[in-house]
Structure formats: C-alpha cells, structure tokens
Motif scaffolding. Structure first.
Motif, PDB file in Angstrom:
ATOM      1  N   LEU A  86       0.831  -1.209   0.000  1.00 30.44           N
ATOM      2  CA  LEU A  86       0.000   0.000   0.000  1.00 30.44           C
ATOM      3  C   LEU A  86       0.862   1.253   0.000  1.00 30.44           C
ATOM      4  CD1 LEU A  86      -2.910  -0.899   2.467  1.00 30.44           C
ATOM      5  CD2 LEU A  86      -3.049  -0.561  -0.011  1.00 30.44           C
ATOM      6  N   GLU A  87       1.939   1.230   0.762  1.00 29.51           N
ATOM      7  CA  GLU A  87       2.845   2.379   0.793  1.00 29.51           C
ATOM      8  C   GLU A  87       3.512   2.599  -0.551  1.00 29.51           C
ATOM      9  OE1 GLU A  87       6.772   3.919   3.302  1.00 29.51           O
ATOM     10  OE2 GLU A  87       5.654   2.155   3.949  1.00 29.51           O
ATOM     11  N   VAL A  88       3.946   1.511  -1.188  1.00 26.10           N
ATOM     12  CA  VAL A  88       4.623   1.624  -2.482  1.00 26.10           C
ATOM     13  C   VAL A  88       3.651   2.057  -3.578  1.00 26.10           C
ATOM     14  CG1 VAL A  88       5.788   0.279  -4.283  1.00 26.10           C
ATOM     15  CG2 VAL A  88       6.434  -0.012  -1.898  1.00 26.10           C
ATOM     16  N   LEU A  89       2.450   1.519  -3.567  1.00 21.03           N
ATOM     17  CA  LEU A  89       1.470   1.835  -4.609  1.00 21.03           C
ATOM     18  C   LEU A  89       1.065   3.304  -4.614  1.00 21.03           C
ATOM     19  CD1 LEU A  89      -0.839  -1.321  -4.409  1.00 21.03           C
ATOM     20  CD2 LEU A  89       0.728  -0.712  -6.268  1.00 21.03           C
ATOM     21  N   GLN A  90       1.261   3.998  -3.506  1.00 26.54           N
ATOM     22  CA  GLN A  90       0.922   5.420  -3.432  1.00 26.54           C
ATOM     23  C   GLN A  90       2.082   6.335  -3.802  1.00 26.54           C
ATOM     24  OE1 GLN A  90      -0.498   5.905   0.571  1.00 26.54           O
ATOM     25  NE2 GLN A  90      -2.308   4.610   0.243  1.00 26.54           N
ATOM     26  N   ALA A  91       3.240   5.738  -4.149  1.00 24.85           N
ATOM     27  CA  ALA A  91       4.410   6.542  -4.497  1.00 24.85           C
ATOM     28  C   ALA A  91       4.247   7.181  -5.876  1.00 24.85           C
ATOM     29  CB  ALA A  91       5.665   5.672  -4.465  1.00 24.85           C
ATOM     30  N   ASP A  92       4.980   8.277  -6.092  1.00 26.38           N
ATOM     31  CA  ASP A  92       4.870   9.017  -7.355  1.00 26.38           C
ATOM     32  C   ASP A  92       5.320   8.189  -8.542  1.00 26.38           C
ATOM     33  OD1 ASP A  92       3.909  11.213  -6.024  1.00 26.38           O
ATOM     34  OD2 ASP A  92       5.875  12.173  -5.809  1.00 26.38           O
ATOM     35  N   TYR A  93       6.393   7.399  -8.365  1.00 26.15           N
ATOM     36  CA  TYR A  93       6.901   6.646  -9.509  1.00 26.15           C
ATOM     37  C   TYR A  93       5.933   5.563  -9.961  1.00 26.15           C
ATOM     38  CZ  TYR A  93       8.396   3.062  -6.123  1.00 26.15           C
ATOM     39  OH  TYR A  93       8.429   2.118  -5.142  1.00 26.15           O
ATOM     40  N   MET A  94       5.027   5.135  -9.077  1.00 27.60           N
ATOM     41  CA  MET A  94       4.021   4.173  -9.500  1.00 27.60           C
ATOM     42  C   MET A  94       3.000   4.837 -10.427  1.00 27.60           C
ATOM     43  SD  MET A  94       4.982   1.373  -8.231  1.00 27.60           S
ATOM     44  CE  MET A  94       3.550   0.430  -8.692  1.00 27.60           C
ATOM     45  N   ARG A  95       2.639   6.078 -10.127  1.00 25.00           N
ATOM     46  CA  ARG A  95       1.735   6.801 -11.027  1.00 25.00           C
ATOM     47  C   ARG A  95       2.420   7.089 -12.364  1.00 25.00           C
ATOM     48  NH1 ARG A  95       0.119   9.027  -5.989  1.00 25.00           N
ATOM     49  NH2 ARG A  95       1.743  10.641  -6.065  1.00 25.00           N
ATOM     50  N   THR A  96       3.731   7.333 -12.308  1.00 25.81           N
ATOM     51  CA  THR A  96       4.473   7.547 -13.550  1.00 25.81           C
ATOM     52  C   THR A  96       4.472   6.281 -14.401  1.00 25.81           C
ATOM     53  OG1 THR A  96       5.921   9.141 -12.443  1.00 25.81           O
ATOM     54  CG2 THR A  96       6.712   8.203 -14.509  1.00 25.81           C
ATOM     55  N   ALA A  97       4.685   5.140 -13.766  1.00 26.64           N
ATOM     56  CA  ALA A  97       4.673   3.876 -14.492  1.00 26.64           C
ATOM     57  C   ALA A  97       3.310   3.621 -15.136  1.00 26.64           C
ATOM     58  CB  ALA A  97       5.035   2.731 -13.552  1.00 26.64           C
ATOM     59  N   ALA A  98       2.242   3.959 -14.412  1.00 21.92           N
ATOM     60  CA  ALA A  98       0.899   3.776 -14.963  1.00 21.92           C
ATOM     61  C   ALA A  98       0.645   4.726 -16.131  1.00 21.92           C
ATOM     62  CB  ALA A  98      -0.145   3.990 -13.869  1.00 21.92           C
ATOM     63  N   SER A  99       1.164   5.962 -16.017  1.00 21.27           N
ATOM     64  CA  SER A  99       0.959   6.944 -17.091  1.00 21.27           C
ATOM     65  C   SER A  99       1.701   6.564 -18.367  1.00 21.27           C
ATOM     66  CB  SER A  99       1.403   8.328 -16.624  1.00 21.27           C
ATOM     67  OG  SER A  99       2.810   8.363 -16.415  1.00 21.27           O
ATOM     68  N   LYS A 100       2.739   5.733 -18.256  1.00 22.19           N
ATOM     69  CA  LYS A 100       3.477   5.278 -19.437  1.00 22.19           C
ATOM     70  C   LYS A 100       2.748   4.159 -20.172  1.00 22.19           C
ATOM     71  CE  LYS A 100       8.140   6.443 -17.829  1.00 22.19           C
ATOM     72  NZ  LYS A 100       9.482   5.902 -17.477  1.00 22.19           N
ATOM     73  N   GLY A 101       1.643   3.711 -19.631  1.00 22.10           N
ATOM     74  CA  GLY A 101       0.859   2.688 -20.293  1.00 22.10           C
ATOM     75  C   GLY A 101       1.204   1.273 -19.903  1.00 22.10           C
ATOM     76  N   LEU A 102       2.005   1.094 -18.842  1.00 23.73           N
ATOM     77  CA  LEU A 102       2.347  -0.252 -18.392  1.00 23.73           C
ATOM     78  C   LEU A 102       1.111  -0.939 -17.823  1.00 23.73           C
ATOM     79  CD1 LEU A 102       5.754   0.411 -16.586  1.00 23.73           C
ATOM     80  CD2 LEU A 102       5.386  -0.396 -18.924  1.00 23.73           C
ATOM     81  N   THR A 103       1.020  -2.243 -18.042  1.00 22.84           N
ATOM     82  CA  THR A 103      -0.121  -2.995 -17.522  1.00 22.84           C
ATOM     83  C   THR A 103      -0.030  -3.120 -16.004  1.00 22.84           C
ATOM     84  OG1 THR A 103       1.002  -5.120 -17.740  1.00 22.84           O
ATOM     85  CG2 THR A 103      -0.220  -4.319 -19.664  1.00 22.84           C
ATOM     86  N   GLN A 104      -1.173  -3.391 -15.390  1.00 20.06           N
ATOM     87  CA  GLN A 104      -1.208  -3.558 -13.937  1.00 20.06           C
ATOM     88  C   GLN A 104      -0.318  -4.698 -13.476  1.00 20.06           C
ATOM     89  OE1 GLN A 104      -2.644  -1.489 -12.015  1.00 20.06           O
ATOM     90  NE2 GLN A 104      -2.756  -2.474 -10.013  1.00 20.06           N
ATOM     91  N   ARG A 105      -0.256  -5.752 -14.268  1.00 18.55           N
ATOM     92  CA  ARG A 105       0.575  -6.902 -13.918  1.00 18.55           C
ATOM     93  C   ARG A 105       2.054  -6.518 -13.890  1.00 18.55           C
ATOM     94  NH1 ARG A 105      -0.035 -12.512 -14.460  1.00 18.55           N
ATOM     95  NH2 ARG A 105       1.909 -13.637 -14.820  1.00 18.55           N
ATOM     96  N   VAL A 106       2.503  -5.777 -14.902  1.00 17.63           N
ATOM     97  CA  VAL A 106       3.904  -5.351 -14.961  1.00 17.63           C
ATOM     98  C   VAL A 106       4.216  -4.393 -13.829  1.00 17.63           C
ATOM     99  CG1 VAL A 106       5.608  -4.075 -16.329  1.00 17.63           C
ATOM    100  CG2 VAL A 106       4.078  -5.718 -17.441  1.00 17.63           C
TER     101      VAL A 106
END
Length: 315
Positions: free
Chosen positions: A206-226
């Motif tokens: 939960l702590e990691v999923l709220q980090a900024d770099y996780m939102r960056t990874a999602a904005s790049k179009g990476l799948t949830q699994r990756v």
C-alpha cells in the motif's frame, strides 16, 4: 559487494563469539544441580564427588569455558552428562533434520498463503477480498498454534483418519510418509506466520502503490501486472524480507509446543529436556546451533537487501 559480504561475515563471527560466551555462563545461573538430577537419591557423597570430577565440574568456570570452546573449534560439543553420555553432536544431528523439515514445510505453507493474500489485499483495498484477508490474518494471529494443532489432529487424524496424529518419518522412508507426518504440524505453525507476513506485505505494498513513480509507471501505459511484479513488489520486499528472515529463524527454535503435541523430538524439544535435566553440554550446543540459524538468517537477509536494492551495499 565483496566488502559488504566481508563486513557481514565479520559481524556474524563476533555475534557467535558473544553468544557462545553468554550461553556458557548464563546456563550455570539456572537454579538446580545437574549432579543431583542425575543421581537423585541413588548416590552418596563419594559418588557425587567422583561424578563431579569425572565431568570436570570441579574446575574453575573459566577453565571449563576454554576447554568447551576449544572443543567447539574442533567440532566437539562435548557429551551429555545425563543418561547414556551420548555425544551432543549426535543428539543435535538426530534432532536437527526433524526441526528443519518441519520449519521448511511450515515456511513454504506460510509463503504460499501470505504472498498472494497480501498482494490481493493491497491491490483491492477496502473490498470484500481485503476484508477476508484481514479476517484471516486476525484469526491466524489470535489462534495459539497448539490449539490449532489439536484441532487438526481431531479432524484429520482422529475423525477422518486421513493423516497420522503423531511421530516423524525421515524422507528416506518415502516422500509421502515424510509429508503425511509433517503436514498437520506444518499447517499449525505456518498459519500464524502466514498471517504476519500477509499483513506486512499488504502494508508495504500500500505504501509503495501510493508513491509518485508508481503513477508515472501507470501513465506510461504499463499494464497492472507489470507494475505490480516489476515495480511494486520488489520495492515492497525490503521490510517483508526482514520479517520472513526472522520468521524462518523463529520456526527453527519456536516449534517446541507443536513438536510436543505431535511427539516429534526436534531441536526445541531436545533443548527443553536439556534445561529440565540441567544437561549443560546439550543446552549449550542446542542454543549455539539455534543462534547460528538466527545469525545465518540475518546474514542472508542482509545479502538479499543488497541484491534487491544495490544502494544498500554502499551505505
């Protein structure tokens, strides 16, 4: 990496030196007389004095310590002073495979349950799945392992008669014989540890999923699994590995009650009997062996830190 490993190895050696010194002197602070435990009412004063001299207990403590320590350096843990004068190394080598087998199977069960449960709970926060995992963790932490062990015996051994209730069979007797005697105690021990690890994985994820770099990874179009496997989980593993390392070391030493319930004479049971009999060499050898597993677990955890996060090896 080599320097990092060398520092950790030196620290491990120093810890074992401190443990060996403490266990030798502290066991002698335990109330009770090993000679009295051995002879009971069967020996007179002369027999008692002869026994003390034979065991070397009439020598100064510092001399006894250096003789014992010198023996350890040569792989000699001494001989049991209670019963058949059996070498301590033989007693420990007989008990160790049972404890390691039980600890290994309990550890596998805990990991298999905890990792998926923790990830599902973190990725589906405040849903029915999260609530179910939290309830499981609450029950796992609340149930004493001996109570769960007795419950498993009643259901699967006494009523259904699917599995044996007591005893241990070595792996050489056949895989199923080995597994069938260990599965119930392993479930009893592993359930509680799986609850602890699952809660830790959930919190860290939960702590990691709220980090900024996780939102960056999602904005790049990476799948949830990756995102989960390549980014979230590795970064969440640092505190989890600490708990897992401690849990495995505790499995080696903390299965005393369950071993007694299932009549498995493992390392913990040997240690308890040694304390009850005031058998100094057995207690010293068992505690030193358990301490070695704790030190080894911490060393492996330290090395895994450096593998997961290369910045740690330079700090």
């Amino acid at each position: 990496m080599a320097t990092y490993l060398l520092r950790r190895l030196i620290g491990a050696v120093l810890v074992m030196l401190a443990v060996s010194t403490l266990v030798f002197f502290m066991i002698r602070l335990v109330p009770g007389d090993p000679i009295a435990a051995m002879l009971a009412d069967a020996g007179d004063a002369a027999t008692r004095e002869a026994m003390i001299r034979r065991l070397g207990l009439d020598q100064p403590l510092i001399i006894q310590f250096f003789k014992w320590f010198a023996g350890i350096l040569h792989g000699d843990f001494g001989a049991s002073i209670y019963g058949s004068n059996q070498p301590v190394s033989d007693i420990l080598l007989t008990a160790l495979p049972k404890t390691l087998s039980l600890a290994f199977l309990s550890f596998i069960i805990a990991i298999v349950i905890a990792v998926p449960a923790g990830i599902i709970s973190a990725t589906r926060k405040n849903t029915a799945a999260d609530t179910s995992v939290s309830l499981f963790a609450f029950l796992g932490l609340s149930m004493p392992d001996f109570w769960l062990a007795i419950l498993l015996i009643i259901i699967f051994a006494a009523n259904l008669q699917w599995l044996p209730a007591i005893g241990y069979q070595p792996l050489s007797a056949g895989f199923w014989e080995w597994l069938s005697h260990l599965i119930l105690p392993a479930i009893a021990i592993g359930t509680g540890f799986s609850a602890i690890i699952a809660r830790m994985i959930r919190s860290s994820m939960l702590e990691v999923l709220q980090a900024d770099y996780m939102r960056t990874a999602a904005s790049k179009g990476l799948t949830q699994r990756v995102i989960l496997i390549r980014h979230a989980l590795p970064n969440a593993l640092i505190p989890v590995i600490t708990v897992i390392g401690i849990a495995f070391a505790l499995l080696i030493s903390g299965a005393v009650v369950v071993e007694n319930v299932f009549s498995i004479k493992g390392l913990g049971r040997v240690l308890i009997q040694g304390i009850q009999n005031r058998d100094y060499p057995v207690v010293q050898g068992a505690v030193l062996l358990v301490s070695a597993f704790f030190v080894l677990s911490n060393l492996v955890v330290d090395l895994l830190y450096a593998v997961i996060d290369p910045r740690i090896r330079y700090s």
